[in-house]
Structure formats: structure tokens, C-alpha cells
Design an enzyme around this catalytic site. Sequence first.
Site, PDB file in Angstrom:
ATOM      1  N   GLU A 218      10.250 -38.249 -28.043  1.00  0.00           N
ATOM      2  CA  GLU A 218      11.198 -38.006 -26.920  1.00  0.00           C
ATOM      3  C   GLU A 218      11.815 -36.257 -27.589  1.00  0.00           C
ATOM      4  O   GLU A 218      12.283 -35.976 -28.528  1.00  0.00           O
ATOM      5  CB  GLU A 218      12.089 -38.876 -27.064  1.00  0.00           C
ATOM      6  CG  GLU A 218      13.286 -38.660 -25.974  1.00  0.00           C
ATOM      7  CD  GLU A 218      14.349 -39.888 -25.886  1.00  0.00           C
ATOM      8  OE1 GLU A 218      15.016 -39.933 -24.901  1.00  0.00           O
ATOM      9  OE2 GLU A 218      14.378 -40.616 -26.757  1.00  0.00           O
TER      10      GLU A 218
ATOM     11  N   LYS B  47      13.165 -39.443 -17.510  1.00  0.00           N
ATOM     12  CA  LYS B  47      13.887 -41.052 -18.110  1.00  0.00           C
ATOM     13  C   LYS B  47      14.581 -41.754 -16.813  1.00  0.00           C
ATOM     14  O   LYS B  47      15.435 -41.239 -16.232  1.00  0.00           O
ATOM     15  CB  LYS B  47      14.503 -40.607 -19.275  1.00  0.00           C
ATOM     16  CG  LYS B  47      14.806 -41.919 -20.160  1.00  0.00           C
ATOM     17  CD  LYS B  47      15.456 -41.532 -21.565  1.00  0.00           C
ATOM     18  CE  LYS B  47      15.711 -42.576 -22.369  1.00  0.00           C
ATOM     19  NZ  LYS B  47      16.415 -42.015 -23.739  1.00  0.00           N
TER      20      LYS B  47
ATOM     21  N   CYS C 218      11.735 -44.153 -24.802  1.00  0.00           N
ATOM     22  CA  CYS C 218      12.874 -44.943 -25.699  1.00  0.00           C
ATOM     23  C   CYS C 218      13.499 -46.061 -25.302  1.00  0.00           C
ATOM     24  O   CYS C 218      12.962 -47.146 -25.138  1.00  0.00           O
ATOM     25  CB  CYS C 218      13.657 -43.729 -25.987  1.00  0.00           C
ATOM     26  SG  CYS C 218      14.551 -44.185 -27.577  1.00  0.00           S
TER      27      CYS C 218
ATOM     28  N   PRO D  55      31.411 -35.922 -57.268  1.00  0.00           N
ATOM     29  CA  PRO D  55      32.348 -36.633 -58.105  1.00  0.00           C
ATOM     30  C   PRO D  55      31.976 -38.042 -58.486  1.00  0.00           C
ATOM     31  O   PRO D  55      31.903 -38.616 -57.460  1.00  0.00           O
ATOM     32  CB  PRO D  55      33.616 -36.581 -57.364  1.00  0.00           C
ATOM     33  CG  PRO D  55      33.335 -35.729 -55.996  1.00  0.00           C
ATOM     34  CD  PRO D  55      32.067 -35.712 -55.719  1.00  0.00           C
ATOM     35  N   LEU D  56      31.550 -38.077 -59.711  1.00  0.00           N
ATOM     36  CA  LEU D  56      30.895 -39.330 -60.197  1.00  0.00           C
ATOM     37  C   LEU D  56      32.083 -40.078 -61.032  1.00  0.00           C
ATOM     38  O   LEU D  56      32.415 -39.856 -61.925  1.00  0.00           O
ATOM     39  CB  LEU D  56      29.822 -39.021 -61.081  1.00  0.00           C
ATOM     40  CG  LEU D  56      28.818 -40.530 -61.349  1.00  0.00           C
ATOM     41  CD1 LEU D  56      28.210 -40.924 -60.106  1.00  0.00           C
ATOM     42  CD2 LEU D  56      27.641 -39.977 -62.313  1.00  0.00           C
ATOM     43  N   SER D  57      32.665 -41.109 -60.331  1.00  0.00           N
ATOM     44  CA  SER D  57      33.775 -41.784 -60.837  1.00  0.00           C
ATOM     45  C   SER D  57      33.628 -42.852 -61.692  1.00  0.00           C
ATOM     46  O   SER D  57      34.482 -43.332 -62.509  1.00  0.00           O
ATOM     47  CB  SER D  57      34.795 -42.343 -59.668  1.00  0.00           C
ATOM     48  OG  SER D  57      34.116 -43.379 -59.031  1.00  0.00           O
ATOM     49  N   GLY D  58      32.423 -43.590 -61.968  1.00  0.00           N
ATOM     50  CA  GLY D  58      32.035 -44.625 -62.636  1.00  0.00           C
ATOM     51  C   GLY D  58      32.079 -45.970 -61.873  1.00  0.00           C
ATOM     52  O   GLY D  58      31.837 -46.959 -62.288  1.00  0.00           O
ATOM     53  N   GLY D  59      32.740 -45.656 -60.566  1.00  0.00           N
ATOM     54  CA  GLY D  59      32.562 -47.070 -59.800  1.00  0.00           C
ATOM     55  C   GLY D  59      31.231 -47.044 -58.790  1.00  0.00           C
ATOM     56  O   GLY D  59      30.206 -46.195 -58.805  1.00  0.00           O
ATOM     57  N   ILE D  60      31.121 -48.223 -58.134  1.00  0.00           N
ATOM     58  CA  ILE D  60      29.753 -48.675 -57.639  1.00  0.00           C
ATOM     59  C   ILE D  60      29.299 -47.759 -56.253  1.00  0.00           C
ATOM     60  O   ILE D  60      28.185 -47.561 -56.057  1.00  0.00           O
ATOM     61  CB  ILE D  60      29.877 -49.917 -57.233  1.00  0.00           C
ATOM     62  CG1 ILE D  60      28.292 -50.609 -57.085  1.00  0.00           C
ATOM     63  CG2 ILE D  60      30.624 -50.274 -55.951  1.00  0.00           C
ATOM     64  CD1 ILE D  60      28.050 -52.003 -57.187  1.00  0.00           C
ATOM     65  N   ASP D  61      30.570 -47.153 -55.651  1.00  0.00           N
ATOM     66  CA  ASP D  61      30.213 -46.408 -54.502  1.00  0.00           C
ATOM     67  C   ASP D  61      29.494 -44.959 -55.033  1.00  0.00           C
ATOM     68  O   ASP D  61      28.686 -44.560 -54.185  1.00  0.00           O
ATOM     69  CB  ASP D  61      31.373 -46.320 -53.690  1.00  0.00           C
ATOM     70  CG  ASP D  61      31.854 -47.649 -52.987  1.00  0.00           C
ATOM     71  OD1 ASP D  61      31.071 -48.419 -52.617  1.00  0.00           O
ATOM     72  OD2 ASP D  61      33.039 -47.890 -52.853  1.00  0.00           O
ATOM     73  N   SER D  62      29.834 -44.170 -55.631  1.00  0.00           N
ATOM     74  CA  SER D  62      29.818 -43.144 -56.238  1.00  0.00           C
ATOM     75  C   SER D  62      28.340 -43.228 -56.818  1.00  0.00           C
ATOM     76  O   SER D  62      27.499 -42.129 -57.035  1.00  0.00           O
ATOM     77  CB  SER D  62      30.430 -42.194 -57.196  1.00  0.00           C
ATOM     78  OG  SER D  62      31.014 -43.030 -58.104  1.00  0.00           O
TER      79      SER D  62
END
Length: 739
Positions: A45, A114, A175, A357-364
Site C-alpha cells: 500500500e 480504497k 489493507c 542509561p542501564l540501571s540494573g532493572g528489568i526494563d532497561s
Amino acid sequence: MGHFVTLATCSLNQWALDFEGNAERIIESIRQAKAAGATLRVGPELEITGYGVLDGFHEGDTFLHSWEMLARIIDHPDCQDIVVDVGMPVRHRNIRYNCRVIFFNRKIILIRPKMWLANDGNYREHRHFTAWARPQEVEDYYLEQIVGKITGQYKVPFGDAVISTLDTCFGLETCEELFTPNGPHIPYGLAGVEIISNSSGSHHELKKLDTRINLIAQATKLSGGIYLYANQQGCDGDRLYYDGCAMIVVNGNVVAQGSQFSLNDVEVVTATVDIEDVRTYRASASRNMQASRQSPYVRLDLETRLSRKMEDADPGLQPSEPIQPRYHAPEEEIALGPACWLWDYLRRCGAAGYFLPLSGGIDSCATAVIVHSMCCEVMKGISQGNQQVLKDVRRVCAEPEDSTWFPSTSQEICNRIFHTSFMGTQNSSKETRERSKNLANDIGSYHVDFNFDTVITALMNVFTVVTNFQPRFTVHGGGRAENAALQNVQARLRMVLSYLFASLLPTVRQRPGGGGLLVLASSNVDEWYANSSLKLVLSSKSSFSLTLSSLRGYLTKYDASSADLNPIGSISKVDLKKFIAWSRDNLSLPILEEFLNATPTAELEPITETYVQSDEADMGMTYAELSVFGLLRKVGKLGPWSMYEKLLHLWGNEFSPREIYEKTRHFFYNYAINRHKLTTLTPSYHAEQYSPEDNRHDLRQFLYPPFTWAYKKMEENVKFWESKGWTTGKAQRKSVKAD
């Protein structure tokens, strides 16, 4: 001999407004289709412009350049002797339409607009186009001179028609028309159309491929037919990733299927089918009774054959056999979809890489693993001989044009383009610091680790000098406002430091070119599986995703959540945890086990012997409760009173009416005062029908008055139930009946 036809459909990695690049990819797909012996080629499309042009469709230049590119395609020597179906915008009688243009040997056969437009969720097609509201009607379109002088045509048919060749008949869907209850494929099939093409700009959502395949299979299983599905593949410049998976389906069976996630710019899918199989399949008496009542379509004659001529027939040629559709597990979809999206964005934007920024938590952690997956896919493409991927990765990594650098591992690529940082304070724990360092080491990112307490102290000293006031944390005797301010300073300084490091790390590493890094965010997301009572009143979906911290307001405006892109912005917390577990096993990252078992905390307050900061304690509700509030507010569209009523039924076994009232009031108080934060959310990858971004899915005000009238009704209702003896959860009391 049967009537054997080789057909081609494709997935193209188009880029909105990249007119010349888009045209070259279209031409290359036609080359590949012809090389495979195809006589009909179907494309995605709006493939000439790219789908995500959005308000660019209001610009006259978009239509002018579309016709200029169509002229280039129609006149190209490689685009002859094959019927071509191309998607582009067309203005007819000063009305903008989303159209398909079908041409053959420098002659336009039909411009087909369309008829049903997508206009919810991520899509606002009614803002840009008008639907063709006259089914089975055709009128004249007066052709632009730039194309007319090539085709020799002054006017061409425009509208809802089908095309008859010397051996078959084909029609066109676009579509959304596949997803409508009474799509064009139904009357097309009853009117004798044997081949139906569908050009799509369909983006990736978790498990959405199941829906597509089921709809196409069901459409052709009911009435027979050959269905060619084409789709865009890649990030064309916005929040969506179009996940390709072009396919060909015959009488309910998939006979050819392309990749759902790929770094290929052009992917052509072909199959050889026997038209006689459709005719035999349509022998049902009931089907033929309905077909006899179907009003006819305008049939436009095309004097060519799609099937092979008798003298060209290959005695050994066989129709393509049915195959089992290929699906990815949801965890693998998360690994691949955002990864491919990030790669397309990076290779086209001119940046030197990503900063997280890698915080040590699961999201980052999840965001970092997605970038690692991106590097794995790039390495896979290089290993498979994809020269475009190799060229792109050399350019992104600032290699000279004559470079012979050939990466040997994904970690080698990751070290060049992915930069991570642990920004610690006195409130950070040793465990989160070590997890971040070990993950960065395993995936190969360029990692920096530092504390910035001196920066915080310097900033607070300025405030103290000016005001003669020293703010303190709550654990040190300070008030609520002081506690929040001290946390927000840390969070916002992380954002400032992120952009500082993203700007200068390439220079520090002596990377030529001067390009900076794009900062990645990692929003806190969650999911709640709807129980049966909620399904009855809300949705048949078993789950949904939302940025719960954003909904409740549990984030700091312009903190580390403020970035350039957010790969996990609409992926659920539950799905992210499953993805981390999958990545641990499938991407050889045992370090991820530590992230799965870690307790989430913002680490913005001092840790004492008696106090450790908790997200749920800060929010005043559990994530499970917040999930229910989120579902009822966003998907159920409930206000305070309706939500309170619903929760009496859902939570009555656990809480009293007064407790439910207090929880509901607490949620709406925070929802209202923090609503403005949703206006600043980082653009995120959209992997679900719902997104918290207020400019896409949640068009509500961001300045709310108190819900006083609703609260009064709730208070009166609480008093009523308390007068009946309902003062505890149902599990702790006898039955209470209303008069």
C-alpha cells in the site's frame, strides 16, 4: 494441462517521502518477479510514497512526485511484459484517494481507490484520504501529462472495477478492506473474480499475523480463490514497524510465505497456481446460488494471458504445494520487531549509534537486549551475504568507503554502535551496578560507570544559598515535597547526563563524522490478563498493554524516561519478562537470570536498616491493582463512578466499599494531576493496539477539575452499603442484600 499461473507479491522496506529510493525498490521487485516467471506483480500500500507520510498527504508535492516516480516505473524497460499493481496517492476531482494503479506495457488499465479506511488506533486515514463510496462504479480520470505522454492515454478508468484477461479475472483489495465484516473479496468471489490482490501497510503487533492469515484463509476457503497479500516491511520513519510476511493463499491454503522480520530491502514471494483448482473448488451449489444473484462488476479487458501458453508449458511444472504458516513466538517477536525497527531508524538517521542509561532493572535490561538482538540480526544479514546490510553497518560505524572491515561477532558490532552507562549515586546498590556491568560485558556494549553525587550536591548548594533552606529526604525528617524534589533532581540530572554523554562519546572514541548517539528510554510497562467478567463488558482480547507508570503518573517529567526513542513503550511487563527468559536461553545470556529475580526499585532515596524504596509503596497501589485501573480506564473507558461500580463486583471479595472508594479516588486524583506528563512521552515502538501517547490513542484533556460529583455519589453509595453491614471484604462477612 491446467491453467498454470506464476504470481508474485512482495514486501518492500519503503521510507516515507524517499521517492527515488522507493521507486528503485519497486523496480527491483518487478525485476525479481519477472525473473521468477511471474506475470502479475503486487506491491504494498502507498509504496511510492511510503505509508507513514501522514499529513504530508496534504501537500501537493507529494502527489506531483508520486506521478513523476510512476512515470519512471511505467517507462522502465524492466517493467514491461508483466502486469504491475502499484500503490500511490491520487487526487481525483480535488479529492485525495489512497489508490492502486494497475498497468501493463506502458498502459494504465485501472486506478482503484480504497473503499474502507483505517481510522482508529495508530491510523487516521480519514484525516488524509476519502473513501470511494460508490462500489461497482467507474468514471473517467484525466491523466497527468507526465504519465499520459508515456502511455498515450488522455483518460483512464477510476473506481471499483475488476480486470479480465484472456484467461482469468482479478480484483483488488487494500489493507483494511480485508478486515471489514463485508470486505470486497466476498462480492468479488461471487462475481467470478479468481485472483484477488491485497496491498497493505500493516504494522507489527504481537500475534497480529495470526489474524491476517486466518482472515485470508477464511476468505478464500468460503468462496475459493487465489489471494496475493503484499505488505511493507521496515520502519518508514515513524513509530510503527511494518512486518512484511507477504503471502499467497489458494482456496484457504498458504502456498507461499515471506519473512515477517527481515533486513532485506526487497523480498519477492512467488508461487505457481492452477486457476482450474479455483473453478473446481467453486462447485458448491449453495455458493453458486448466491453467485447467480451477485450484481456484475465493470470488467476492464486486458488482452494478455496470465497463465502460460500451451506452447510454453513445461510438462514437469507443478503448482506450489500448501505449506504450514510460520509463526514466531511472542517472545521472539519482541526480540525481532523492535530490533529491526531500531536498525532501520539508525541506518537512515545519520546518528553514530545508541546510548542507554542501564540501571540494573528489568526494563532497561530489556531495551539493552533488544539492541543486542538488533546486532545479532545485522551479523546474521552479513553472514548471509546481504551487501546492503554490510554497507550500512560500515557507514554507521564510520568506516571509510574503501573499508574491508568485516565484523565477526554481534558483540563487535555492538561495541561500535551501542553505548551504555550506569549513573550511580549514594542511593544506588552494589547489586544493580554489578548487573549493569555484567550485562554490558556480555552483549559487548561500550560501557561507562560513574557516580554523580557531586553534581547533585552542587545543584542543591545553589538552591540552599539562594533560599537558605536545606531540603531533606523523608527518612531524614524532611517533608513530602522535599523528598520528591530530591528524587526528581537525581532523575532529571540523569537525563541531562545522558544527552551529554550521547553527544560526546563518539568524539571521545575518535569516531569521525561528528554524529552523536540517539538516547533510548525504557518505560515501565505492565500487563493484566482480563478475567471472564471483564471480557464480557470490555473486549475479547485476553490481554493488553499500557505504560502504567505513565497512566498513574509515576514517573518524573523530563527524567531518564525522556529520550529519542523507546523500543518497549507499548510492550507489556509480563511479555517483557517472558522475553528476558527467552533471551536468556536463546541468546546465550545467563546474566539475565539475575534481572528476572531482582526486586524493582527506583533507588532515589537513601537505604536504611528499616527502609528500602519500593515502587508500589510510592504509588500507593500495587501493580496488580494499577493494571485493573488501567484496563477499566483506557480500554473500558470508565470514569470514577463507573469504575467504582465495576470494582465493587471485581474486588468485593477482598475489600470493603470504603476501601474500594478510597483506592478509586486515589487513582483518579493521581491520574488527573499527572495527566500532563503524557504529553511529553518519548516516541515508542507500537506493538499493541493501545498506546499511552495522548496524541495517538488517548485524546483526552490534560487539565482536569476535581471529580467532585462522582466522589459524592461514591460516598453516598459507601454509606448505603455500610448501613447494610458491608464493612469488610465479602470473604470476611455474611451475605449483604440491598433492598
